[in-house]
Every structure is written in C-alpha cells, then in structure tokens.
Design an enzyme around this catalytic site. Structure first.
Site, PDB file in Angstrom:
ATOM      1  N   CYS A 114      45.975 -60.559 116.870  1.00 14.23           N
ATOM      2  CA  CYS A 114      45.897 -61.366 118.094  1.00 14.23           C
ATOM      3  C   CYS A 114      44.573 -61.241 118.851  1.00 14.23           C
ATOM      4  O   CYS A 114      44.093 -62.219 119.413  1.00 14.23           O
ATOM      5  CB  CYS A 114      47.072 -61.049 119.008  1.00 14.23           C
ATOM      6  SG  CYS A 114      48.644 -61.348 118.189  1.00 14.23           S
ATOM      7  N   HIS A 252      46.294 -62.824 126.410  1.00 15.96           N
ATOM      8  CA  HIS A 252      46.929 -63.264 125.166  1.00 15.96           C
ATOM      9  C   HIS A 252      48.380 -63.645 125.477  1.00 15.96           C
ATOM     10  O   HIS A 252      49.105 -62.898 126.142  1.00 15.96           O
ATOM     11  CB  HIS A 252      46.876 -62.137 124.130  1.00 15.96           C
ATOM     12  CG  HIS A 252      47.729 -62.380 122.939  1.00 15.96           C
ATOM     13  ND1 HIS A 252      47.736 -63.596 122.281  1.00 15.96           N
ATOM     14  CD2 HIS A 252      48.622 -61.590 122.283  1.00 15.96           C
ATOM     15  CE1 HIS A 252      48.593 -63.524 121.269  1.00 15.96           C
ATOM     16  NE2 HIS A 252      49.140 -62.324 121.257  1.00 15.96           N
ATOM     17  N   ASN A 282      53.570 -67.473 120.591  1.00 11.91           N
ATOM     18  CA  ASN A 282      52.443 -66.580 120.319  1.00 11.91           C
ATOM     19  C   ASN A 282      51.626 -67.164 119.167  1.00 11.91           C
ATOM     20  O   ASN A 282      52.097 -67.198 118.035  1.00 11.91           O
ATOM     21  CB  ASN A 282      52.998 -65.191 119.967  1.00 11.91           C
ATOM     22  CG  ASN A 282      51.907 -64.187 119.630  1.00 11.91           C
ATOM     23  OD1 ASN A 282      50.747 -64.552 119.408  1.00 11.91           O
ATOM     24  ND2 ASN A 282      52.265 -62.920 119.580  1.00 11.91           N
TER      25      ASN A 282
HETATM   26  N1  ACO Z   1      68.282 -63.742 119.969  1.00 12.19           N
HETATM   27  C1  ACO Z   1      69.322 -62.998 120.374  1.00 12.19           C
HETATM   28  N2  ACO Z   1      69.305 -61.664 120.351  1.00 12.19           N
HETATM   29  C2  ACO Z   1      68.217 -61.052 119.868  1.00 12.19           C
HETATM   30  C3  ACO Z   1      67.094 -61.780 119.417  1.00 12.19           C
HETATM   31  C4  ACO Z   1      67.147 -63.177 119.468  1.00 12.19           C
HETATM   32  N3  ACO Z   1      66.137 -63.974 119.076  1.00 12.19           N
HETATM   33  N4  ACO Z   1      66.152 -60.901 119.012  1.00 12.19           N
HETATM   34  C5  ACO Z   1      66.648 -59.668 119.184  1.00 12.19           C
HETATM   35  N5  ACO Z   1      67.902 -59.764 119.705  1.00 12.19           N
HETATM   36  C6  ACO Z   1      68.824 -58.688 120.037  1.00 12.19           C
HETATM   37  C7  ACO Z   1      68.548 -57.407 119.282  1.00 12.19           C
HETATM   38  O1  ACO Z   1      69.165 -57.457 118.007  1.00 12.19           O
HETATM   39  C8  ACO Z   1      69.164 -56.375 120.191  1.00 12.19           C
HETATM   40  O2  ACO Z   1      70.563 -56.366 119.978  1.00 12.19           O
HETATM   41  P1  ACO Z   1      71.382 -54.978 120.017  1.00 12.19           P
HETATM   42  O3  ACO Z   1      71.190 -54.445 121.411  1.00 12.19           O
HETATM   43  O4  ACO Z   1      72.744 -55.406 119.703  1.00 12.19           O
HETATM   44  O5  ACO Z   1      70.730 -54.100 118.987  1.00 12.19           O
HETATM   45  C9  ACO Z   1      68.912 -56.928 121.592  1.00 12.19           C
HETATM   46  O6  ACO Z   1      68.637 -58.335 121.412  1.00 12.19           O
HETATM   47  C10 ACO Z   1      67.732 -56.281 122.283  1.00 12.19           C
HETATM   48  O7  ACO Z   1      66.632 -56.234 121.359  1.00 12.19           O
HETATM   49  P2  ACO Z   1      65.211 -55.769 121.793  1.00 12.19           P
HETATM   50  O8  ACO Z   1      64.290 -55.838 120.608  1.00 12.19           O
HETATM   51  O9  ACO Z   1      65.313 -54.448 122.500  1.00 12.19           O
HETATM   52  O10 ACO Z   1      64.851 -56.898 122.854  1.00 12.19           O
HETATM   53  P3  ACO Z   1      63.623 -56.974 123.805  1.00 12.19           P
HETATM   54  O11 ACO Z   1      64.065 -57.193 125.182  1.00 12.19           O
HETATM   55  O12 ACO Z   1      62.648 -55.855 123.558  1.00 12.19           O
HETATM   56  O13 ACO Z   1      62.912 -58.334 123.355  1.00 12.19           O
HETATM   57  C11 ACO Z   1      61.021 -59.004 122.060  1.00 12.19           C
HETATM   58  C12 ACO Z   1      62.450 -58.469 122.028  1.00 12.19           C
HETATM   59  C13 ACO Z   1      61.049 -60.382 122.698  1.00 12.19           C
HETATM   60  C14 ACO Z   1      60.507 -59.112 120.628  1.00 12.19           C
HETATM   61  C15 ACO Z   1      60.124 -58.061 122.887  1.00 12.19           C
HETATM   62  O14 ACO Z   1      60.336 -56.728 122.488  1.00 12.19           O
HETATM   63  C16 ACO Z   1      58.653 -58.380 122.785  1.00 12.19           C
HETATM   64  O15 ACO Z   1      58.211 -59.429 123.203  1.00 12.19           O
HETATM   65  N6  ACO Z   1      57.855 -57.433 122.261  1.00 12.19           N
HETATM   66  C17 ACO Z   1      56.435 -57.617 122.163  1.00 12.19           C
HETATM   67  C18 ACO Z   1      56.069 -58.469 120.993  1.00 12.19           C
HETATM   68  C19 ACO Z   1      54.591 -58.824 121.059  1.00 12.19           C
HETATM   69  O16 ACO Z   1      54.080 -59.041 122.111  1.00 12.19           O
HETATM   70  N7  ACO Z   1      53.901 -58.882 119.939  1.00 12.19           N
HETATM   71  C20 ACO Z   1      52.487 -59.211 120.082  1.00 12.19           C
HETATM   72  C21 ACO Z   1      51.697 -58.883 118.992  1.00 12.19           C
HETATM   73  S1  ACO Z   1      51.961 -59.966 117.672  1.00 12.19           S
HETATM   74  C22 ACO Z   1      50.623 -59.750 116.612  1.00 12.19           C
HETATM   75  O17 ACO Z   1      49.719 -59.001 116.823  1.00 12.19           O
HETATM   76  C23 ACO Z   1      50.662 -60.560 115.329  1.00 12.19           C
END
Ligand code: ACO
Length: 325
Positions: A114, A252, A282
C-alpha cells in the site's frame, strides 16, 4: 529543486461490486462491512482490458493531459504495484511505450504494498533533488482482485482495483520532507506468496498462500498506533504545527475507522481527513493518487496547500510526507 505535482489522473474500472453483492455468496452483510470499514462499494477490473498495466497507462495519460506537458519532456517513470500483470518488463516501460516518451527516460517499478506510491514519490524526489530528473511520472496501479481470496470474508470485502498517477516537475519550492519505516519482524501479518513456483503447486494450502492473507486485527492495531505516531514524529522532525500548518491529511484508504482514529489521536478535525474509501475500498498503492486526483477535479485541492500524506501496509511498512501541493 523539488518535484511539484503539476498533473494528476486516475483510472477506475467500470464494474462496481457492492456489499450486497458479497452477501450473495459470503456470510456477510452491508451493515457489517459499512460499520467495520466504511466501505459501501468497490470497482473491480475485468482483467482483460483492465489490468495494472492498462490502468497505469490510462491514469498516466490523464495526468500528463492535466499537467499540459508533452510526454517527450518526461525523463523518469516510476510505477508502484504489488499486483502487476507483468513480471518483465517493468510496468513503467509499458507506460513509456504507450505514451510515446523518448528513450532518454529511466523506467523502473517499486513493490511496497500500500505505501508503494509514497515510496515511488520519494524515490523520484531523490532523482529531482540530485538534478537527475526534471519532469517525472509517478504511478500507483493495482488489481487486488487477482489476489483476493473470495472465500475469506475478512479480507476480500476490503479490496478494490484502480490506478492513480502524478506528474512531478522540478521547481524551487519547499523540500519533500518524509519519514519511512518498516518492520520485517511483523511480515507475517500480511502475506501473499508468488504463485509461479511449479514444484509447490501440489503442496497443501499453496492456493491460499498465494492469495492475500491478513491478520486483520493485528494490522488494525498497528495502523492506529503507528500512523498517528509517524505523523507526530514528522511534525517534530520538520518543525511544523499539525493544527495550523496542514490543510489536508491524505491517508491511505484502508479502513474509515483507522482514518477516524488517527484524526482523533492527533486531535485534528475529521474534516481535514478526506475519504473516498466508501466508493473504492482499499486500492493499495493507487489509493493516495486516486484521492488526490479526485480532490483536484472537484476543486478541494488548490495550489499552495500544505499536505501530509501517510500510508501503511504489508512489510509491515509505513511512512509519512509533508509537501506543498
Ligand atoms: N462479515 C461478517 N463478519 C465478519 C466479516 C465479514 N465480512 N469479516 C470478519 N467477520 C467476523 C469474524 O469472523 C469475527 O467473528 P468471530 O468473532 O465469530 O470470530 C468477527 O467478525 C470479528 O472479526 P475481526 O477480524 O476481529 O473484525 P474487525 O473489527 O477487526 O474488522 C477488519 C476486520 C475490517 C479486517 C479490520 O481488522 C481491519 O480493517 N484491519 C486492517 C486491515 C488493513 O487496513 N489492511 C491494510 C493493509 S492491506 C495491504 O497492505 C495489501
């Protein structure tokens, strides 16, 4: 001399995929995705006419037209992409050919997930400051959909495709000031192995290993602590005031909550943190130039504005710049 951005352009794939489209084949919902990420829809390339190379060319053409320069004046092209459709040659060479740039031009690509656009931008600035380039093209182009695992609801819903480009011209203006950081020690948080390893094709889990893998929560925690910190460190290093000396913070576009948390931690009005993640998701290295191009087009970005650019991603890597637009 420092490179001033004199032209901006972007290419956005035609096909729109909404959160409801994901809910048709994944256990997810528009409500969950919107609340956790801010994303409503993203554009996905057709992978035939819309590839990282073709999107880079289209974005670059628009940036050159916007700058009002002759492509023959370009003496350096640096393209950032982590999802390139061309192992060789560099995408920059393809852009050179399609734009009719002369052979008196250096061309190479950078791979840095990114933050790739900022890394390419800083590299180009080094050439300009050392007198080795006068007019350069910097591009970020990504086809994340080629690498997303559409069985993993935690990652595939985040990504979109697209490209953004900027023309930089050597001028006697404030220097490009920046900090770049990385932590290879945390490389397991975001991974994708190369698919072209024939001896491993039968290996269990190889298909998953060659798609984006992300420890979302870890990346989230890293971003909301390191991004505000590097911006604070940038302000301290270059003696400027975050409240009064910055018109916009161009971050970003990975997750609206990360951007909102950064604004809150810095104590800066959210209105200074423009977002377009709701429409594009993203787009990795294309996200910052796509947002800049959009802001120029709708009149938000004006010459002389002071900007902080900041990005983060796989590596883990993160960086921040202070520039005059
Ligand atoms: N729909 C419904 N539920 C979901 C989804 C979805 N799309 N995705 C995950 N869940 C569930 C999980 O399975 C989990 O369920 P559980 O509690 O039963 O195990 C629950 O939601 C919580 O999951 P988390 O991963 O803890 O959710 P979080 O609030 O952290 O959100 C997310 C996930 C959106 C991916 C977040 O962590 C995030 O944005 N992280 C940063 C990602 C990022 O910025 N990447 C950038 C770099 S990319 C690059 O360099 C190529």
């Amino acid at each position: 001399m420092t490179g001033r951005i004199i032209g901006l352009g972007s290419y956005i794939p035609k096909k729109v995929v909404t959160n409801d489209d994901f809910a048709k084949f994944l256990d997810t919902s528009d409500e969950w995705i919107t609340e956790r990420t801010g994303i409503k829809e993203r554009h996905i390339a057709d992978h035939i006419t819309e590839k990282p190379s073709t999107m880079a060319v289209e974005a670059a053409k628009k940036a050159v037209e916007d700058a009002g320069i002759d492509p023959k004046d370009i003496d350096l092209i640096v393209t950032a992409s982590t999802t390139s459709d061309s192992v060789i040659p560099a995408l920059s060479c393809i852009v050179q050919r399609e734009l009719g740039v002369t052979e008196n031009c250096g061309c190479f690509d950078v791979v840095c997930a990114c933050p790739g656009f900022i890394v390419a931008f800083n590299t180009v600035q080094g050439f300009i400051e050392s007198g080795n380039s006068k007019t350069a093209l910097v591009i970020g182009t990504e086809c994340n959909s080629n690498f997303a695992n559409y069985e993993d609801r935690g990652t595939c819903i985040l990504f979109g495709d697209g490209a953004g480009a900027a023309v930089l011209k050597a001028e006697d203006i404030k220097r490009n000031e920046f900090i770049m950081r990385s932590s290879g020690y945390r490389s397991d948080c975001l991974r994708c192995e190369a698919a072209r390893q024939p001896d491993r094709w039968e290996e269990e889990g190889f298909k998953t290993a060659t798609s984006f893998y992300m420890q979302g929560r870890e990346v989230f925690k890293f971003a909301v602590s390191e991004v505000p910190q590097i911006i604070k460190d940038l302000a301290e290093k270059y003696s400027f005031d975050l409240e009064n000396d910055v018109d916009y913070f161009i971050l970003h576009q990975a997750n609206a909550r990360i951007i909102e948390a950064t604004a809150k931690k810095l104590g800066i009005d959210r209105a200074k943190f423009p977002m377009n993640i709701m429409n594009y998701g993203n787009v990795s290295s294309a996200s910052i130039p796509m947002l800049l191009a959009e802001m120029k087009q709708d009149g938000r970005l004006k010459p002389g504005m002071k900007l902080v650019l900041a990005s983060f991603g796989a590596g883990l890597t993160w960086d921040a710049n202070y520039i005059v637009y």
